[in-house]
Design an enzyme around this catalytic site. Structure first.
Site, short mmCIF file in Angstrom:
data_model
loop_
_atom_site.label_atom_id
_atom_site.label_comp_id
_atom_site.label_asym_id
_atom_site.label_seq_id
_atom_site.Cartn_x
_atom_site.Cartn_y
_atom_site.Cartn_z
N ASP A 272 6.41 -70.59 92.75
CA ASP A 272 4.98 -70.48 92.50
C ASP A 272 4.77 -70.66 91.00
O ASP A 272 5.71 -70.64 90.21
CB ASP A 272 4.43 -69.14 93.02
CG ASP A 272 2.92 -69.21 93.27
OD1 ASP A 272 2.27 -70.11 92.69
OD2 ASP A 272 2.38 -68.37 94.02
C1 BGC Z 1 -0.85 -69.79 93.83
C2 BGC Z 1 -0.30 -70.85 94.76
C3 BGC Z 1 -0.81 -72.21 94.31
C4 BGC Z 1 -0.40 -72.43 92.88
C5 BGC Z 1 -0.81 -73.78 92.33
C6 BGC Z 1 -0.62 -70.11 92.38
O1 BGC Z 1 -1.32 -69.24 91.56
O2 BGC Z 1 -0.27 -68.55 94.15
O3 BGC Z 1 -0.70 -70.59 96.07
O4 BGC Z 1 -0.33 -73.21 95.16
O5 BGC Z 1 -0.98 -71.42 92.07
O6 BGC Z 1 -2.17 -73.83 92.12
#
Ligand code: BGC
Length: 734
Positions: A272
């Site tokens: 993530d």
């Molecule tokens: C989120 C993810 C997301 C990623 C990219 C993160 O803060 O938890 O679900 O895909 O950001 O935007």
């Protein structure tokens, strides 16, 4: 006859075949793993490194959008020399996002929330949603969708529950897996996330989720396992939080042992955004790609991996494996073979899917004979929740800028706003009720709304709850003064239907005063139409709850959300970061999530999992179970006992013998459309893992000997009939 091909074409063909010879990995008849190895063999160390880290594809820290990126959440440059495409990664779950309008003016279909999709209990629709979003992503030039969220709804106040499917591992696994399969049919890698136990947003980056490993295998991990088997996602995103003492993205048990060994997952694990905390530890634990590296406290892979290899901390073979996994996924999903082969998105198809999900996913929770509203009514007043403008959507990385433009924005604090998708329910209700006078009151002054309600034949009162990534609901009550609004309006006119547009379960202290309640979730940009069709009876409600609605928060495993809602950031942390104190959350309820917890405690919920009314009525009979070895199949007959066509969702549940720790498990369901008086046989074959408990020491599922019981019904709490059977002890093959 001599070839008459022009010289220039002959030249091109010659170059193409020379390139094919130089690039044997472009041979699509070879298995993806073999192609990956052939490409890997040609790569320099720097090229390998390119594929194991990525950046935010937007202006960041004073720097412009990375060259070559389209503009989105993430970008991993390709290797043009070898014909390896860049990874253009976009969020995700409910349509193609456009963070901060990085692609100015670019819009996408705003789909209903995953909770709405799960409420359909219709895997086919999940597949169609995946296809539609995948096609829109592809048409914009993306080849990775950061979606396929398979976290269980373990915490009903969780800020991202609208992006999650349900509290049950089978329902979640099947719906998420079907969505993923749909996305990938469009040559877009789908990323199942957030692995694992990102059950709440409070403290998400400093939270250590403590839970019994075997219980996790039977709950949150089982959802992922089923979704991965069904959808075969090209990538897995590890979560922000820790699991039992180590960060998900450096958690050897989660990544190396469970995912890659026990489940034999062949593709890559991406982090993530801001979830990486180390170089060697992460690499050795199974992380294959660091994402959004600007959010990490250091560039752990880009800046540290080659040094860690030189220092002997990480074997060279491990870097090769990371790259092989990324390449295998690229080849398996056609990313290198269909470069830019994007057709324009079929928005009409997206709209059809969005409407079908909103229609089938709206759940009728209460009906004291008010619905469907007769077309002969003289007047209706519609109240609240900007129903004259649109429908609410959830916030955070999944936020879509809807086609047709944002219908309304409601500012929350300084930096956040609720985005309303177009498709105003008011307009749609007017269309459904051409002979009725339909007025609107914004609900901001309860006394005025009550006055308007008193004068109308019926009231449609919209109430909403905005939820967003990075924050949980402080309570399950409707936010603001909406409970008082419902009280005032229903007192003025009991012929009131409350339409809930929420990101999860809410409490309903006013329930008994209402004539009807519909849960429409965040219904997406065709939601207004679907709600109006249900109110008029043009559509017969067929949604069923994928999550338990409690009477009060005292009934939950955690009456107060764990952690400090104001204490920790939701952004990057770690050594040298903003915050270095971990918070420990104890998920002592283990696998008893949602309805299982209520069953274990003997608590009565407000509305149980599986519940939902129809304008028709249904009956179940002739439940029978057939056992051969450890294959158990159950069947029953379902009949439409009402006088109009409708959809029944008979469900099968399992109870195990004492000691098996199986108090109640959903083991199957079917969605059946039935004409008045029509009956049909429904049958399910039970996944053997649902008959078993997990033995973590042996890393195996074991079936206990004893008497089991299958029950069938239209919800989890009250089942209509049951059948018992005996099983012999067994271990399931790993
Ligand atoms: C989120 C993810 C997301 C990623 C990219 C993160 O803060 O938890 O679900 O895909 O950001 O935007």
């Amino acid at each position: 006859m001599r070839s008459v091909l022009p010289a220039v074409l002959l030249g091109l063909l010659a170059t193409a075949s020379a390139a094919d010879q130089e690039r044997p990995w472009s041979d699509t008849s070879l298995p993806p793993g073999r192609r990956a190895q052939l490409a890997l063999d040609q790569m320099t160390e720097q090229e390998k490194l390119t594929l194991v880290h990525g950046v935010i594809a937007a202006p960041w820290g004073g720097k412009p959008r990375p060259e070559g990126s389209i503009g989105s959440a993430g970008y991993v440059p390709g290797i043009p020399r070898l014909g390896i495409p860049a990874l253009q990664e976009t969020d995700a779950e409910l349509g193609v996002a456009n963070p901060g309008d990085v692609r100015p003016g670019d819009t996408a279909t705003a789909m209903p929330s995953d909770l709405a999709l799960a409420s359909t209990w219709n895997p086919e629709l999940a597949g169609l949603q995946g296809q539609a979003v995948g096609a829109e992503a592809r048409a914009k030039g993306f080849n990775v969708l950061l979606g396929g969220a398979a976290n269980l709804i373990r915490e009903p106040r969780g800020g991202r529950n609208f992006e999650y499917f349900s509290e049950d591992p089978l329902l979640t696994g099947i719906m998420a897996g079907s969505l993923i399969e749909g996305v990938q049919s469009r040559h877009v890698i789908s990323t199942i996330k957030h692995f694992a136990l990102n059950a709440q947003e409070t403290d998400r980056v400093v939270l250590d989720a403590r839970i019994d490993p075997a219980a996790t295998r039977e709950s949150d991990l089982l959802a992922f396992e089923i979704a991965i088997e069904r959808g075969r996602p090209g990538s897995v995103m590890c979560a922000y939080n820790q699991v039992n003492g180590s960060y998900s993205c450096e958690n050897d048990w989660l990544l190396n042992q469970v995912l890659k060994t026990d489940w034999r997952y062949p593709y890559f694990v991406m982090s993530d955004w801001g979830a990486v905390h180390s170089t060697a530890r992460s690499a050795l634990a199974g992380l294959d790609q660091e994402s959004g590296e600007q959010l990490d406290t250091q560039n752990f892979f880009a800046g540290g991996l080659l040094q860690a290899i030189a220092d002997g901390e990480v074997p060279q073979a491990r870097l090769d494996e990371m790259v092989r996994r990324v390449l295998t996924s690229i080849f398996a999903h056609g990313l290198a073979d269909e470069p830019g082969a994007s057709e324009p998105a079929d928005f009409a198809a997206s709209d059809r899917v969005a409407l079908a999900i909103a229609r089938e996913g709206t759940v009728l929770l209460r009906n004291q004979g008010l619905l469907p509203l007769p077309g002969s009514m003289r007047s209706i007043v519609v109240i609240g929740a900007h129903a004259d403008r649109g429908v609410p959507s959830g916030g955070g990385s999944s936020q879509v800028i809807p086609r047709g433009g944002i219908a309304a924005k409601e500012q929350i604090g300084e930096n956040q706003a609720v985005v309303f998708d177009p498709g105003a329910p008011l307009e749609a209700i007017r269309l459904q009720f051409p002979h009725t006078r339909v007025d609107f009151d914004d609900g901001s002054v309860p006394a005025r709304a009550a006055e308007a309600a008193a004068k109308a034949n019926a009231v449609v009162l919209f109430a909403d709850q905005w939820m967003t990534e990075s924050a949980d609901a402080q309570s399950l009550n409707l936010p603001g003064a909406q409970d008082q609004l419902v009280e005032a309006v229903t007192r003025a006119n009991p012929r009131t239907v409350v339409v809930l547009e929420t990101g999860g379960p809410v409490l309903m202290p006013w329930l008994e005063q209402t004539a009807a309640v519909l849960e429409a979730w965040y219904p997406g940009q065709k939601g207004g139409e679907a709600i109006a069709e249900i109110l008029s009876g043009a559509a017969n409600p067929s949604g069923r709850l994928p999550v338990t609605f409690p009477v009060s928060e005292d009934q939950l495993p955690h009456p107060k959300i764990q952690g400090d809602p104001n204490g920790a950031p939701s952004g990057p942390v770690g050594q040298g970061g903003l915050y270095d104190k971990m918070f420990t959350a104890f998920y002592n309820e283990g696998a008893a999530v949602g309805y299982k917890w209520f069953c274990e405690r003997g608590e009565q919920p407000l509305f149980p999992l599986g519940f939902g009314l129809s304008y028709s009525t249904f009956a179940l009979s002739e439940l029978a179970v057939k056992v051969s070895d450890h294959t158990v199949a159950a069947k029953a007959t379902v009949r439409n006992s009402g006088d109009r066509a409708g959809t029944a969702i008979p469900q099968f549940y399992l109870t195990g013998p004492t000691g098996a720790n199986i108090l109640l498990r959903l083991v199957g369901w079917e969605r059946v459309d039935l004409g008045p008086g029509e009956q049909r046989q429904v049958a399910v074959s039970i996944d053997p893992r649902l008959l078993a408990t997990f033995d973590e020491g042996a890393r195996r599922w074991r079936i206990r000997a004893g008497a089991y019981q299958v029950s069938a019904g239209f919800e989890s709490q009250h089942r209509e009939s049951n059948a018992t059977f005996e099983l012999q002890p067994a271990s399931l093959p790993p």
